[in-house]
Write an enzyme that holds these catalytic residues in place. Structure first.
Site, PDB file in Angstrom:
ATOM      1  N   ARG A 177       0.848  -1.201   0.000  1.00  0.00           N
ATOM      2  CA  ARG A 177       0.000   0.000   0.000  1.00  0.00           C
ATOM      3  C   ARG A 177       0.880   1.247   0.000  1.00  0.00           C
ATOM      4  O   ARG A 177       0.578   2.226  -0.693  1.00  0.00           O
ATOM      5  CB  ARG A 177      -0.933   0.002   1.213  1.00  0.00           C
ATOM      6  CG  ARG A 177      -2.004  -1.073   1.168  1.00  0.00           C
ATOM      7  CD  ARG A 177      -2.940  -0.975   2.352  1.00  0.00           C
ATOM      8  NE  ARG A 177      -3.783   0.218   2.271  1.00  0.00           N
ATOM      9  CZ  ARG A 177      -4.533   0.676   3.273  1.00  0.00           C
ATOM     10  NH1 ARG A 177      -4.524   0.046   4.445  1.00  0.00           N
ATOM     11  NH2 ARG A 177      -5.285   1.753   3.117  1.00  0.00           N
ATOM     12  N   CYS A 230      -1.322   6.287   9.007  1.00  0.00           N
ATOM     13  CA  CYS A 230      -1.653   5.012   8.343  1.00  0.00           C
ATOM     14  C   CYS A 230      -2.740   5.322   7.331  1.00  0.00           C
ATOM     15  O   CYS A 230      -2.671   6.349   6.667  1.00  0.00           O
ATOM     16  CB  CYS A 230      -2.083   3.962   9.370  1.00  0.00           C
ATOM     17  SG  CYS A 230      -3.468   4.471  10.406  1.00  0.00           S
TER      18      CYS A 230
END
Length: 270
Positions: A177, A230
């Site tokens: 990611r 995050c």
């Protein structure tokens, strides 16, 4: 008290008057499954905190997928859980500490001092053969005025300034990611410019317990306090806890990547 406590420690203190155990099980895909799992079997005396209903604020255009709760909401949640100033709060989940660390961080943000995460979560409790209770625990509501420590968080604009100043920024998501190779949740892929990657699960063993402090990936003493993010400000709290244990008080970008990409002009690196 220690930041991370063992099932052995908790089993000895579970019925102490000052112990408050909070079940934080939550699944981002099946959002009701955490509470259902809690009702089917939880650590004795545990009460339940839901990531989105209790540990997050309302979602808007900006602010990310799990904004921080307002001061009034967080106070209400803390009181609903029966937490008092002297309480020793032990949070656990079945998600390798991700949700429990969010509560741990929010309590710190609210000024509560005695708080910890259960090493290995409910899995470790079950593996030790310890008993569970079913149905919801009856909780006497407390009264606990709080004061939020805004020095623990940074805004999107402060992240922009940090990029220009060369300050350390840490992306807590999985490497694919971070690299933009896969993005299962947000509508854009990549990472905030200049951020380095420290996957939150790098602090964990395969059995969901925490690695020894010396073995936790990427936490280097002597570094200036970094900004940690995050996808939505939840799993970043695992890194925040790890840095705290290393003596580094890092800062959270609460909206994280999901807030960053809500501003069309913000650059993204692959």
């Amino acid at each position: 008290m220690d930041t991370i406590v063992s099932v052995e420690w908790l089993s000895k203190h579970i019925y102490d008057d000052d112990i408050v155990v909070v079940d934080c099980q939550y699944d981002l895909v099946d959002k009701e499954s955490g509470y259902k799992a809690y009702l089917q079997g939880h650590i004795p005396n545990a009460r339940y905190a839901d990531l989105e209903k209790d540990l997050s604020g309302p979602v808007n255009k900006h602010g990310g997928r799990h904004p921080l709760p307002s001061s009034s909401k967080l106070q209400s949640v803390i009181e609903k859980l029966g937490i008092k100033e002297h309480s020793k709060v032990i949070a656990y989940d079945r998600q390798m500490g991700a949700m429990a660390s969010r509560l741990w961080w929010l309590l710190k943000y609210a000024g509560h001092k005695q708080r910890a995460v259960l090493d290995g979560g409910i899995k470790a409790w079950e593996d030790a053969g310890l008993s569970l209770e079913v149905n919801a625990t009856e909780v006497k509501r407390s009264y606990y005025p709080i004061s939020l420590d805004q020095s623990m968080v940074v805004s999107m604009e402060e992240v922009k300034d940090a990029i220009l100043q060369g300050k350390m920024i840490i992306d807590s998501r999985a490497r694919e990611r971070y690299l933009g190779e896969s993005e299962p949740i947000d509508n854009k892929a990549g990472h905030i410019p200049t951020a380095r990657n420290l996957f939150w699960k790098d602090h964990m063993n395969q059995d969901h317990t925490w690695k020894d402090k010396e073995s936790r990936g990427g936490v280097v003493k002597g570094e200036k306090p970094p900004i940690i993010y995050c996808g939505s400000g939840v799993t970043a709290c695992v890194n925040l806890l790890a840095f705290h244990d290393a003596g580094i008080e890092a800062k959270l970008y609460p909206g994280s990547f999901s807030d960053w990409i809500s501003y069309e002009d913000n650059p993204i690196e692959p």
